[in-house]
Design a protein around this motif. Structure first.
Motif, PDB file in Angstrom:
ATOM      1  N   THR A 110       1.028  -1.440   0.273  1.00  0.00           N
ATOM      2  CA  THR A 110      -0.083  -0.009   0.149  1.00  0.00           C
ATOM      3  C   THR A 110       1.054   1.813   0.283  1.00  0.00           C
ATOM      4  OG1 THR A 110      -1.398  -1.328   1.705  1.00  0.00           O
ATOM      5  CG2 THR A 110      -2.218   1.159   0.814  1.00  0.00           C
ATOM      6  N   GLY A 111       1.382   1.557  -0.899  1.00  0.00           N
ATOM      7  CA  GLY A 111       1.812   2.944  -1.532  1.00  0.00           C
ATOM      8  C   GLY A 111       3.112   2.859  -0.959  1.00  0.00           C
ATOM      9  N   ASP A 112       3.572   3.188   0.081  1.00  0.00           N
ATOM     10  CA  ASP A 112       5.817   3.343   0.349  1.00  0.00           C
ATOM     11  C   ASP A 112       5.744   2.043   1.678  1.00  0.00           C
ATOM     12  OD1 ASP A 112       6.608   4.552  -1.766  1.00  0.00           O
ATOM     13  OD2 ASP A 112       5.920   6.487  -0.195  1.00  0.00           O
ATOM     14  N   VAL A 113       4.061   1.325   1.479  1.00  0.00           N
ATOM     15  CA  VAL A 113       4.601   0.257   2.820  1.00  0.00           C
ATOM     16  C   VAL A 113       3.851  -0.607   2.615  1.00  0.00           C
ATOM     17  CG1 VAL A 113       3.021  -0.301   5.480  1.00  0.00           C
ATOM     18  CG2 VAL A 113       3.929   2.618   5.007  1.00  0.00           C
ATOM     19  N   ARG A 116      13.057  -1.644   2.902  1.00  0.00           N
ATOM     20  CA  ARG A 116      13.548  -1.150   4.041  1.00  0.00           C
ATOM     21  C   ARG A 116      12.505  -2.345   5.146  1.00  0.00           C
ATOM     22  NH1 ARG A 116      18.373   1.985   5.128  1.00  0.00           N
ATOM     23  NH2 ARG A 116      18.857   2.881   2.756  1.00  0.00           N
ATOM     24  N   LEU A 117      13.360  -3.532   6.328  1.00  0.00           N
ATOM     25  CA  LEU A 117      12.067  -4.099   6.805  1.00  0.00           C
ATOM     26  C   LEU A 117      12.701  -3.477   8.269  1.00  0.00           C
ATOM     27  CD1 LEU A 117      11.325  -6.923   7.800  1.00  0.00           C
ATOM     28  CD2 LEU A 117      13.541  -7.458   7.909  1.00  0.00           C
ATOM     29  N   VAL A 118      11.593  -3.075   8.393  1.00  0.00           N
ATOM     30  CA  VAL A 118      11.253  -1.868   9.883  1.00  0.00           C
ATOM     31  C   VAL A 118      11.065  -3.033  11.189  1.00  0.00           C
ATOM     32  CG1 VAL A 118      11.330  -0.296   9.121  1.00  0.00           C
ATOM     33  CG2 VAL A 118       9.230  -0.833   9.212  1.00  0.00           C
ATOM     34  N   ALA A 119      10.141  -4.080  10.665  1.00  0.00           N
ATOM     35  CA  ALA A 119       9.674  -4.620  11.827  1.00  0.00           C
ATOM     36  C   ALA A 119       9.666  -6.257  11.748  1.00  0.00           C
ATOM     37  CB  ALA A 119       8.642  -3.951  12.632  1.00  0.00           C
ATOM     38  N   LEU A 120       9.593  -7.050  12.515  1.00  0.00           N
ATOM     39  CA  LEU A 120       9.012  -8.669  12.776  1.00  0.00           C
ATOM     40  C   LEU A 120       7.999  -8.620  13.685  1.00  0.00           C
ATOM     41  CD1 LEU A 120      12.222 -10.860  11.255  1.00  0.00           C
ATOM     42  CD2 LEU A 120      10.325 -10.215  10.242  1.00  0.00           C
ATOM     43  N   ARG A 172       9.163   1.755   1.577  1.00  0.00           N
ATOM     44  CA  ARG A 172      10.135   2.029   0.544  1.00  0.00           C
ATOM     45  C   ARG A 172      10.905   3.802   1.041  1.00  0.00           C
ATOM     46  NH1 ARG A 172       7.672   1.205  -4.903  1.00  0.00           N
ATOM     47  NH2 ARG A 172       5.761   1.713  -3.715  1.00  0.00           N
ATOM     48  N   ARG A 173      11.886   3.341   1.273  1.00  0.00           N
ATOM     49  CA  ARG A 173      12.962   4.936   1.158  1.00  0.00           C
ATOM     50  C   ARG A 173      13.498   4.950   0.031  1.00  0.00           C
ATOM     51  NH1 ARG A 173      14.166   3.756   7.678  1.00  0.00           N
ATOM     52  NH2 ARG A 173      12.127   3.382   8.428  1.00  0.00           N
TER      53      ARG A 173
END
Length: 70
Positions: A23-26, A64-68, A58-59
Protein backbone atom coordinates in the motif's frame (compact mmCIF):
# COMPACT_ATOMS: atom_id res chain seq x y z
CA UNK A 1 21.47 -14.19 19.07
CA UNK A 2 24.74 -12.72 20.30
CA UNK A 3 25.09 -15.49 22.91
CA UNK A 4 24.30 -18.15 20.29
CA UNK A 5 26.99 -16.92 17.88
CA UNK A 6 29.51 -16.22 20.65
CA UNK A 7 29.20 -19.88 21.71
CA UNK A 8 29.89 -20.98 18.13
CA UNK A 9 26.28 -21.80 17.34
CA UNK A 10 24.51 -21.40 14.03
CA UNK A 11 21.00 -20.78 12.79
CA UNK A 12 19.71 -21.75 9.36
CA UNK A 13 16.36 -20.31 8.31
CA UNK A 14 13.91 -22.18 6.10
CA UNK A 15 11.25 -19.53 5.52
CA UNK A 16 8.44 -18.98 3.05
CA UNK A 17 7.09 -15.49 2.33
CA UNK A 18 3.39 -15.18 1.45
CA UNK A 19 0.46 -12.77 1.61
CA UNK A 20 2.43 -9.74 0.40
CA UNK A 21 0.34 -6.57 0.52
CA UNK A 22 1.75 -3.27 -0.79
CA UNK A 23 0.00 0.00 0.00
CA UNK A 24 1.96 2.97 -1.27
CA UNK A 25 5.36 2.95 0.44
CA UNK A 26 4.42 0.35 3.08
CA UNK A 27 4.24 -3.42 2.66
CA UNK A 28 3.40 -6.36 4.90
CA UNK A 29 4.09 -10.04 4.37
CA UNK A 30 3.58 -13.31 6.24
CA UNK A 31 6.78 -15.22 7.13
CA UNK A 32 6.39 -18.91 8.00
CA UNK A 33 8.72 -21.85 8.32
CA UNK A 34 11.41 -22.85 10.77
CA UNK A 35 14.94 -22.16 11.98
CA UNK A 36 17.44 -24.99 12.48
CA UNK A 37 19.40 -23.91 15.56
CA UNK A 38 22.68 -25.59 16.55
CA UNK A 39 23.71 -24.18 19.97
CA UNK A 40 27.42 -24.99 19.56
CA UNK A 41 29.71 -27.14 17.45
CA UNK A 42 28.86 -30.87 17.47
CA UNK A 43 25.54 -30.39 19.30
CA UNK A 44 22.17 -31.63 18.10
CA UNK A 45 20.16 -29.12 16.06
CA UNK A 46 16.76 -27.97 17.28
CA UNK A 47 13.99 -26.95 14.90
CA UNK A 48 12.16 -23.81 15.99
CA UNK A 49 8.89 -22.90 14.21
CA UNK A 50 8.57 -19.38 12.80
CA UNK A 51 5.34 -17.45 12.19
CA UNK A 52 5.83 -13.72 11.80
CA UNK A 53 4.39 -10.69 10.06
CA UNK A 54 7.01 -8.52 8.33
CA UNK A 55 6.59 -4.78 7.85
CA UNK A 56 8.61 -3.00 5.19
CA UNK A 57 8.86 0.64 4.11
CA UNK A 58 10.12 2.06 0.83
CA UNK A 59 12.76 4.72 1.40
CA UNK A 60 14.74 6.34 -1.40
CA UNK A 61 13.64 3.66 -3.91
CA UNK A 62 14.70 0.79 -1.58
CA UNK A 63 12.56 -1.50 0.55
CA UNK A 64 13.67 -1.67 4.20
CA UNK A 65 12.58 -4.21 6.78
CA UNK A 66 11.40 -2.17 9.78
CA UNK A 67 9.71 -4.81 11.94
CA UNK A 68 9.12 -8.52 12.45
CA UNK A 69 6.05 -9.03 14.61
CA UNK A 70 4.89 -12.26 16.34
Amino acid sequence: LEALWRAGGTMGPNWTITDIVITGDVATARVRGSNAVVPAANQTPTTVPVSLRARLERRNAEWRLVALIN
